[in-house]
Design an enzyme around this catalytic site. Sequence first.
Site, PDB file in Angstrom:
ATOM      1  N   GLN A  53      -2.537   2.480  10.058  1.00 52.22           N
ATOM      2  CA  GLN A  53      -1.229   2.491   9.399  1.00 52.22           C
ATOM      3  C   GLN A  53      -0.204   3.311  10.166  1.00 52.22           C
ATOM      4  O   GLN A  53       1.000   3.057  10.070  1.00 52.22           O
ATOM      5  CB  GLN A  53      -1.353   3.038   7.976  1.00 52.22           C
ATOM      6  CG  GLN A  53      -2.187   2.168   7.042  1.00 52.22           C
ATOM      7  CD  GLN A  53      -3.578   2.714   6.867  1.00 52.22           C
ATOM      8  OE1 GLN A  53      -4.203   3.190   7.828  1.00 52.22           O
ATOM      9  NE2 GLN A  53      -4.101   2.662   5.655  1.00 52.22           N
ATOM     10  N   ARG A  86       0.860  -1.179   0.000  1.00 53.61           N
ATOM     11  CA  ARG A  86       0.000   0.000   0.000  1.00 53.61           C
ATOM     12  C   ARG A  86       0.901   1.235   0.000  1.00 53.61           C
ATOM     13  O   ARG A  86       2.107   1.137   0.143  1.00 53.61           O
ATOM     14  CB  ARG A  86      -0.981   0.013   1.184  1.00 53.61           C
ATOM     15  CG  ARG A  86      -0.605  -0.708   2.423  1.00 53.61           C
ATOM     16  CD  ARG A  86       0.503  -0.062   3.212  1.00 53.61           C
ATOM     17  NE  ARG A  86       0.178   1.328   3.505  1.00 53.61           N
ATOM     18  CZ  ARG A  86       1.071   2.260   3.704  1.00 53.61           C
ATOM     19  NH1 ARG A  86       2.363   1.972   3.636  1.00 53.61           N
ATOM     20  NH2 ARG A  86       0.718   3.488   3.971  1.00 53.61           N
ATOM     21  N   GLY A  87       0.275   2.385  -0.203  1.00 52.55           N
ATOM     22  CA  GLY A  87       1.033   3.605  -0.441  1.00 52.55           C
ATOM     23  C   GLY A  87       1.100   3.842  -1.937  1.00 52.55           C
ATOM     24  O   GLY A  87       1.470   2.941  -2.704  1.00 52.55           O
ATOM     25  N   ALA A  88       0.750   5.036  -2.367  1.00 51.43           N
ATOM     26  CA  ALA A  88       0.596   5.300  -3.801  1.00 51.43           C
ATOM     27  C   ALA A  88       1.831   4.934  -4.629  1.00 51.43           C
ATOM     28  O   ALA A  88       1.706   4.244  -5.648  1.00 51.43           O
ATOM     29  CB  ALA A  88       0.218   6.767  -4.009  1.00 51.43           C
ATOM     30  N   ASP A 136      -2.035  10.656  -2.063  1.00 49.20           N
ATOM     31  CA  ASP A 136      -2.227   9.609  -3.070  1.00 49.20           C
ATOM     32  C   ASP A 136      -2.570  10.188  -4.432  1.00 49.20           C
ATOM     33  O   ASP A 136      -2.407   9.513  -5.435  1.00 49.20           O
ATOM     34  CB  ASP A 136      -3.331   8.653  -2.616  1.00 49.20           C
ATOM     35  CG  ASP A 136      -2.877   7.765  -1.477  1.00 49.20           C
ATOM     36  OD1 ASP A 136      -2.599   6.590  -1.729  1.00 49.20           O
ATOM     37  OD2 ASP A 136      -2.790   8.254  -0.335  1.00 49.20           O
ATOM     38  N   ARG A 150      -7.170  -0.330  -6.984  1.00 48.67           N
ATOM     39  CA  ARG A 150      -7.232   0.814  -6.063  1.00 48.67           C
ATOM     40  C   ARG A 150      -7.515   2.059  -6.886  1.00 48.67           C
ATOM     41  O   ARG A 150      -6.621   2.568  -7.565  1.00 48.67           O
ATOM     42  CB  ARG A 150      -5.914   0.989  -5.289  1.00 48.67           C
ATOM     43  CG  ARG A 150      -5.509  -0.151  -4.371  1.00 48.67           C
ATOM     44  CD  ARG A 150      -6.421  -0.318  -3.161  1.00 48.67           C
ATOM     45  NE  ARG A 150      -6.569   0.855  -2.339  1.00 48.67           N
ATOM     46  CZ  ARG A 150      -5.728   1.206  -1.358  1.00 48.67           C
ATOM     47  NH1 ARG A 150      -4.661   0.467  -1.099  1.00 48.67           N
ATOM     48  NH2 ARG A 150      -5.958   2.271  -0.630  1.00 48.67           N
TER      49      ARG A 150
END
Length: 370
Positions: free
Chosen positions: A206, A53-55, A247, A90
Amino acid sequence: MNIDGRAWRTIGLEPDGRSVWVIDQTQLPHRFVTRSLSTIHQAAEAISSMVVRGAPLIGVTGAYGLMLALQDDAGDEALSAAFDQLNATRPTAVNLRWALERVRDRVLPLPSEQRAEAAREEAGLIAEEDVAMCSAIGDHGLTIIQQLAAARPAARRSKPFQLLTHCNAGWLATVDWGTALAPIYKAKRAGLDLHVWVDETRPRNQGASLTAYELGREGIPHTVIVDNAGGHLMQNGEVDAVIVGTDRTTSRGDVCNKIGTYLKALAAHDNGVPFYVALPASTIDWSLSDGLVEIPIEARSAQEVIAIQGRVLDGPAAGSVAEVQLTPEGSNGFNPAFDVTPARLVTALITDRGVADASEEGLKSLYGLD
């Protein structure tokens, strides 16, 4: 970055060159394990289930996902189907589509037998460029932190510089260094005395699970707080600056980040606390201007609100990781994953090219656009 004295990235090719390993972030902070991805379906599931995860990291994983798909079938129809499957995992983070388009455009002119290798090379380039961009963000952000620290009233200069961050925008959200945490890592290594307030970041936590994990491994003093404590700390002069990631950033400087970011920006604005957003070029969506209207907000499972995962403290299951229900039976949950912070609440954008006003003019000046 460092885990128990060993340098790690979040993603890389397996020795066979045909599969990819990733850190399984759903297991952190209580277990550190890696997972191997050998098919497009495994890559898509890793993105949608937030194993990664994380852009920026989502984008790199998507790029490698196309490589995995092309190893099985490199025809035009298969490429198009793989693109669509990965892009749907996503919807909010623009880096995913950016990386997928870059790999697709690289391989489309090539004969099918050359496409998988070209995708592997392009995904590797995207990963290396991400590391370089995040390191540059860290350098530009370090300058800001040093300037803010030096400008504090004399009575505060003997105390650690206090930063607040929301969600996880560290190296776990990228390939290495991170975005919002990169300036903090650079400041620590430059010898600056600092302390980080870490929002827990419900519902997936997170901040509590990932940001705190990172900072602890790097030896950076930090304190985990509930999401609603940030405004109180700002009112009482306990926050010198806020720094978060994003993001998706519109051409005029609106930023879309983890749900709750907007509230931190409002509190910072009301208390005169600088509010910075750190981002690489891949997070800018030049096709959008009004973030509140145009950015799609991902709605995730209500189960993430209703239940929470943690380590059992005592009893026969002590030490094990379990999921427990928080709400009464029959209660509904609503789980928007992101919110939009208008550019007017952002002090400045910290990018790989430098620091810019959160405006169309500011961003264009950095990237040489008219």
